[in-house]
Write an enzyme that holds these catalytic residues in place. Structure first.
Site, mmCIF file in Angstrom:
data_model
loop_
_atom_site.group_PDB
_atom_site.id
_atom_site.type_symbol
_atom_site.label_atom_id
_atom_site.label_comp_id
_atom_site.label_asym_id
_atom_site.label_seq_id
_atom_site.Cartn_x
_atom_site.Cartn_y
_atom_site.Cartn_z
ATOM 1 N N ARG A 8 0.847 -1.503 0.054
ATOM 2 C CA ARG A 8 0.383 -0.022 0.423
ATOM 3 C C ARG A 8 1.071 1.381 0.338
ATOM 4 O O ARG A 8 1.765 1.454 1.005
ATOM 5 C CB ARG A 8 -0.816 -0.011 1.274
ATOM 6 C CG ARG A 8 -1.780 -1.064 1.267
ATOM 7 C CD ARG A 8 -3.137 -0.705 0.347
ATOM 8 N NE ARG A 8 -4.306 -1.960 0.287
ATOM 9 C CZ ARG A 8 -4.428 -2.966 -0.637
ATOM 10 N NH1 ARG A 8 -3.801 -3.022 -1.569
ATOM 11 N NH2 ARG A 8 -5.563 -3.473 -0.508
ATOM 12 N N GLU A 63 -3.768 7.603 -3.681
ATOM 13 C CA GLU A 63 -4.345 7.113 -4.584
ATOM 14 C C GLU A 63 -5.820 7.521 -5.392
ATOM 15 O O GLU A 63 -6.242 7.264 -4.486
ATOM 16 C CB GLU A 63 -3.745 5.522 -5.435
ATOM 17 C CG GLU A 63 -4.240 4.670 -4.795
ATOM 18 C CD GLU A 63 -3.593 3.209 -4.889
ATOM 19 O OE1 GLU A 63 -2.715 2.268 -5.031
ATOM 20 O OE2 GLU A 63 -5.064 2.648 -4.744
ATOM 21 N N HIS A 96 -2.277 0.638 -10.188
ATOM 22 C CA HIS A 96 -2.317 -0.502 -8.796
ATOM 23 C C HIS A 96 -3.267 -0.997 -10.015
ATOM 24 O O HIS A 96 -4.425 -1.769 -9.366
ATOM 25 C CB HIS A 96 -3.233 0.080 -7.922
ATOM 26 C CG HIS A 96 -4.278 -0.640 -6.354
ATOM 27 N ND1 HIS A 96 -4.460 -0.747 -5.847
ATOM 28 C CD2 HIS A 96 -3.411 -1.866 -6.490
ATOM 29 C CE1 HIS A 96 -4.419 -1.190 -4.400
ATOM 30 N NE2 HIS A 96 -4.203 -2.213 -5.348
#
Ligand code: 8YV
Length: 326
Positions: free
Chosen positions: A246, A275, A293
């Site tokens: 993360r 994000e 991602h």
């Protein structure tokens, strides 16, 4: 009769546009409100959508917090099609009697593939080299053109030795002849360490001794900015840092500075603290490969994640034990 039956059907919100044939399985047992436009709900919209629902099918983009649970008294089950659950307040779910399920295992190998792809792409400067070629700047072959570090035969430090970390260790050892060091909240059993050919290190020792470092740990308050300026300074100056965990695990400003100052070899990042916003400092950092991602994003794996999330949701709505509870 049918009116009565429909009263009995649980109400479910599917927060994002997912495979219609998989959602159809849910529609067979529940009244489903879907989101065909795939717009990400604001917290207020999510509270409103879930206000009269018993079930929620979510992704990593939907935040389930105490305020939402307070506003959704009928909610019984939250099923996320992710393995990570940092977007869900688990303590608040316990307090509200809400069952939480996630999607482990099905994405392990695909995500490990991508972690390795980022390690190779960043270390060997594949993105920068391709842009150089496409921009028409390639006028002659030269000995040191995009000459970087090696991946094979070097030492890889893996922070977070869960399922994905272990799948990366196997690729590193068996595919690339690497030595693997790892750091984890708890060391693995001696048997698993032997099977993986992996050696436990403190975080500082791992950072010092690894040529490349890959982050695959779950995000938690304790993991916030685990890799900051001090930790980056411990790393070897030509090391590659890969983050598929993360964004919040890394102090992105410190990372961008280390890359600018030439104190770090390269970075491969699939996750970002804010994000989908990416800090301009990272966008401007040299020797960096940035992806949106997508580590788990192969079609078979995204289908398997969605299928597991639907199976979990249906099980709990039927009063059965979930397949993969958190
Ligand atoms: C997801 C992930 O694609 O499963 C996880 O925890 O990070 C990814 O596989 C993403 O979170 C979807 O929102």
């Amino acid at each position: 009769m049918s009116g009565h039956a429909s009263l009995q059907r649980p109400r479910v919100f599917v927060a994002r546009a997912v495979f219609p044939d998989i959602v159809a399985q849910l529609e067979a047992v529940a009244d489903v409100e879907s989101n065909p436009d795939d717009a990400v709900c604001t917290p207020a919209q999510l509270r409103e959508r879930l206000g009269d629902k018993q079930g929620a099918f979510i992704t990593g983009s939907e935040r389930i917090d105490r305020a939402l649970l307070d506003a959704c008294p009928e909610l019984k089950v939250v099923s996320t099609m992710t393995v990570g659950v940092d977007h869900i307040d688990l303590a608040a779910c316990v307090d509200h009697g809400v069952t939480v399920t996630h999607a482990p295992d099905v994405l392990t190998e695909t995500t490990a593939d991508f972690g390795f792809a980022l390690l190779l792409a960043a270390t060997r400067q594949i993105s920068a080299a391709e842009h150089y070629l496409r921009d028409g700047r390639w006028t002659k072959w030269s000995v040191d053109l995009f000459a970087g570090a090696d991946v094979h035969g070097t030492t890889l430090g893996i922070v977070g030795m869960g399922r994905i970390g272990q799948a990366i260790a196997r690729r590193a050892v068996h595919g690339f002849g690497m030595r693997v060091l790892y750091h984890n909240r708890r060391p693995l059993s001696a048997e698993v360490e032997r099977e993986l050919h992996a050696e436990y290190r403190s975080l500082d020792d791992l950072l010092r001794q690894s040529r490349h470092v890959l982050l695959a740990l779950p995000y938690s308050a304790q993991a916030h900015h685990l890799i900051g300026a001090r930790e980056l300074a411990l790393m070897q100056p030509d090391a590659t840092l890969v983050n598929i965990a993360r964004g919040g695990v890394v102090d992105e400003i410190a990372l961008a500075k280390a890359l600018h100052d030439g104190r770090l070899g390269a970075a491969g990042l699939d996750v970002f603290e804010g994000e989908p916003r990416v800090d301009p400092a990272l966008l401007a950092a040299p020797r960096t490969v940035l992806t949106p991602h997508i580590a788990s994003s192969s079609v078979p794996t995204r289908r398997a994640m969605a299928q597991l999330a639907v199976d979990n949701l249906i099980a709990v709505l039927r009063g059965q034990p979930p397949l993969t509870p958190v």
